[in-house]
Design a protein around this motif. Structure first.
Motif, PDB file in Angstrom:
ATOM      1  N   ARG A  67     -35.301  19.209  -0.679  1.00 50.46           N
ATOM      2  CA  ARG A  67     -36.045  20.482  -0.628  1.00 50.46           C
ATOM      3  C   ARG A  67     -35.192  21.616  -1.205  1.00 50.46           C
ATOM      4  NH1 ARG A  67     -37.173  20.384   4.374  1.00 50.46           N
ATOM      5  NH2 ARG A  67     -39.285  19.533   4.164  1.00 50.46           N
ATOM      6  N   ALA A  68     -33.911  21.638  -0.859  1.00 47.55           N
ATOM      7  CA  ALA A  68     -33.012  22.668  -1.393  1.00 47.55           C
ATOM      8  C   ALA A  68     -32.870  22.526  -2.903  1.00 47.55           C
ATOM      9  CB  ALA A  68     -31.649  22.559  -0.715  1.00 47.55           C
ATOM     10  N   LEU A  69     -32.788  21.295  -3.391  1.00 43.04           N
ATOM     11  CA  LEU A  69     -32.671  21.071  -4.832  1.00 43.04           C
ATOM     12  C   LEU A  69     -33.903  21.590  -5.573  1.00 43.04           C
ATOM     13  CD1 LEU A  69     -31.152  17.460  -4.951  1.00 43.04           C
ATOM     14  CD2 LEU A  69     -30.027  19.581  -5.657  1.00 43.04           C
ATOM     15  N   ILE A  70     -35.092  21.312  -5.037  1.00 44.80           N
ATOM     16  CA  ILE A  70     -36.321  21.738  -5.689  1.00 44.80           C
ATOM     17  C   ILE A  70     -36.450  23.255  -5.640  1.00 44.80           C
ATOM     18  CG2 ILE A  70     -38.850  21.663  -5.523  1.00 44.80           C
ATOM     19  CD1 ILE A  70     -38.563  18.739  -4.632  1.00 44.80           C
ATOM     20  N   SER A  71     -36.090  23.862  -4.501  1.00 41.41           N
ATOM     21  CA  SER A  71     -36.124  25.320  -4.402  1.00 41.41           C
ATOM     22  C   SER A  71     -35.188  25.952  -5.427  1.00 41.41           C
ATOM     23  CB  SER A  71     -35.725  25.747  -2.983  1.00 41.41           C
ATOM     24  OG  SER A  71     -35.695  27.153  -2.874  1.00 41.41           O
ATOM     25  N   LEU A  78     -39.031  18.391 -13.542  1.00 40.69           N
ATOM     26  CA  LEU A  78     -38.473  18.497 -12.191  1.00 40.69           C
ATOM     27  C   LEU A  78     -38.029  17.125 -11.691  1.00 40.69           C
ATOM     28  CD1 LEU A  78     -37.958  19.861  -9.435  1.00 40.69           C
ATOM     29  CD2 LEU A  78     -40.394  19.624  -8.960  1.00 40.69           C
ATOM     30  N   ASN A  79     -38.880  16.126 -11.845  1.00 38.96           N
ATOM     31  CA  ASN A  79     -38.539  14.773 -11.409  1.00 38.96           C
ATOM     32  C   ASN A  79     -37.267  14.279 -12.090  1.00 38.96           C
ATOM     33  OD1 ASN A  79     -40.804  14.635  -9.782  1.00 38.96           O
ATOM     34  ND2 ASN A  79     -42.049  13.573 -11.293  1.00 38.96           N
ATOM     35  N   ASN A  80     -37.199  14.515 -13.390  1.00 40.74           N
ATOM     36  CA  ASN A  80     -36.067  14.011 -14.171  1.00 40.74           C
ATOM     37  C   ASN A  80     -34.769  14.763 -13.857  1.00 40.74           C
ATOM     38  OD1 ASN A  80     -34.997  12.365 -16.500  1.00 40.74           O
ATOM     39  ND2 ASN A  80     -34.673  14.410 -17.346  1.00 40.74           N
ATOM     40  N   ASP A  81     -34.856  16.082 -13.787  1.00 41.56           N
ATOM     41  CA  ASP A  81     -33.644  16.885 -13.603  1.00 41.56           C
ATOM     42  C   ASP A  81     -33.103  16.805 -12.180  1.00 41.56           C
ATOM     43  OD1 ASP A  81     -33.936  17.608 -16.223  1.00 41.56           O
ATOM     44  OD2 ASP A  81     -34.734  19.602 -15.810  1.00 41.56           O
ATOM     45  N   MET A  82     -33.981  16.764 -11.200  1.00 40.53           N
ATOM     46  CA  MET A  82     -33.552  16.762  -9.800  1.00 40.53           C
ATOM     47  C   MET A  82     -33.536  15.370  -9.180  1.00 40.53           C
ATOM     48  SD  MET A  82     -32.777  19.885  -8.986  1.00 40.53           S
ATOM     49  CE  MET A  82     -32.043  19.911 -10.637  1.00 40.53           C
TER      50      MET A  82
END
Length: 283
Positions: A50-54, A217-221
């Motif tokens: 969650r922190a990574l996506i934020s 987002l999927n690829n980078d995180m």
């Protein structure tokens, strides 16, 4: 001697039963501890993702700001956008450029009265009035720039160059979709251009949170199956999305990794073998 045999056998059975009970208690406690630990590890994993996506969403906003200031702090932009608007120049360096090279969905230019004088969506210019619903949703960003602009109006040291820039960013829900949006005032880059008094022109650009964005987002995180919903759900891994109006307008959800479950799944066969050995030894 023979009369002691049944007594001895009964004692052995009681010892074996007690040993089996102890093993059962140890097994149950160990399984409970293993299950609790796995759940705790998985919750920590969700919090980390969650922190990574934020951070990714916030980083994308900062990236949008970097994109638009390439056109907003520039002597040529200051003279081409006002007072006589050059549409061909805007096509080349704002609308078409941001769409083709930065992946922006929508780019706008507002005049000193916050009226749209230029709009580009997708791969083409659109009539400026078509941007009205988007501008209504993005109004808090525009107001924020204007407030700060008013506070600086008497500061002659902040009328040109990087010190004169005012930028804002956030999430806007418009036209049935979520957008990450950045806005900047247009200012001269050097002292060669004399700044005009009063409110300046503004550049706004937006990236839509769509399938392409989520794939990045999927690829980078390194998260799986991220998707956006316009209503909150009870999925295990979610991040609320708050708009520039302060309202929760949706959420990002994804399928989290489960390292705790994976460890438990791998540990159970080995654990079962140990238990069987202990039981056989007790017999």
């Amino acid at each position: 001697m023979s009369s002691d045999l049944p007594h001895n056998r009964g004692a052995v059975r009681r010892i074996v039963a007690l040993a089996a009970l102890i093993v059962a208690i140890v097994v149950a406690g160990s399984l409970g501890l293993l299950f609790y630990t796995a759940r705790a590890v998985d919750k920590l994993q969700v919090a980390e993702e969650r922190a990574l996506i934020s951070n990714y969403l916030q980083g994308t906003e900062r990236e949008l700001i970097r994109h638009i200031i390439s056109a907003s702090i520039w002597d040529e932009a200051y003279t081409k956008l006002s007072p006589n608007f050059d549409t061909a120049w805007a096509d080349l360096y704002i609308g078409g450029y941001f769409a083709a090279y930065m992946g922006h969905e929508l780019s706008l230019v507002l005049d000193s009265q916050d009226r749209p004088v230029y709009a580009w969506r997708g791969q083409e210019r659109i009539p400026s009035p078509d941007s009205a619903p988007f501008l209504k949703a993005a109004a808090p960003l525009v107001a924020g720039v204007r407030r700060e602009e008013t506070l600086r109006q008497d500061d002659i040291l902040r009328r040109s160059g990087i010190g004169a820039l005012i930028t804002k960013s956030g999430v806007v829900f418009a036209d049935g979709a979520l957008h990450l949006v950045a806005i900047s005032n247009v200012v001269p880059e050097t002292d060669a251009i004399e700044p005009r008094p009063g409110p300046g022109y503004l550049v706004i650009s937006a990236r839509r949170i769509d399938a392409d964005f989520l794939a990045d987002l999927n690829n980078d995180m390194r998260v799986a199956d991220s998707h956006v919903g316009l209503a909150t759900t009870d999925e295990a891994a979610t991040l609320p999305i708050v708009s520039v109006n302060g309202e929760t307008v949706g959420q990002v959800a994804w399928t989290p990794k489960k390292p705790g479950v994976d460890v438990m799944r791998n540990a159970i066969p080995l654990f079962s073998m140990v238990v069987i050995v202990l039981l056989l030894a007790g017999l």
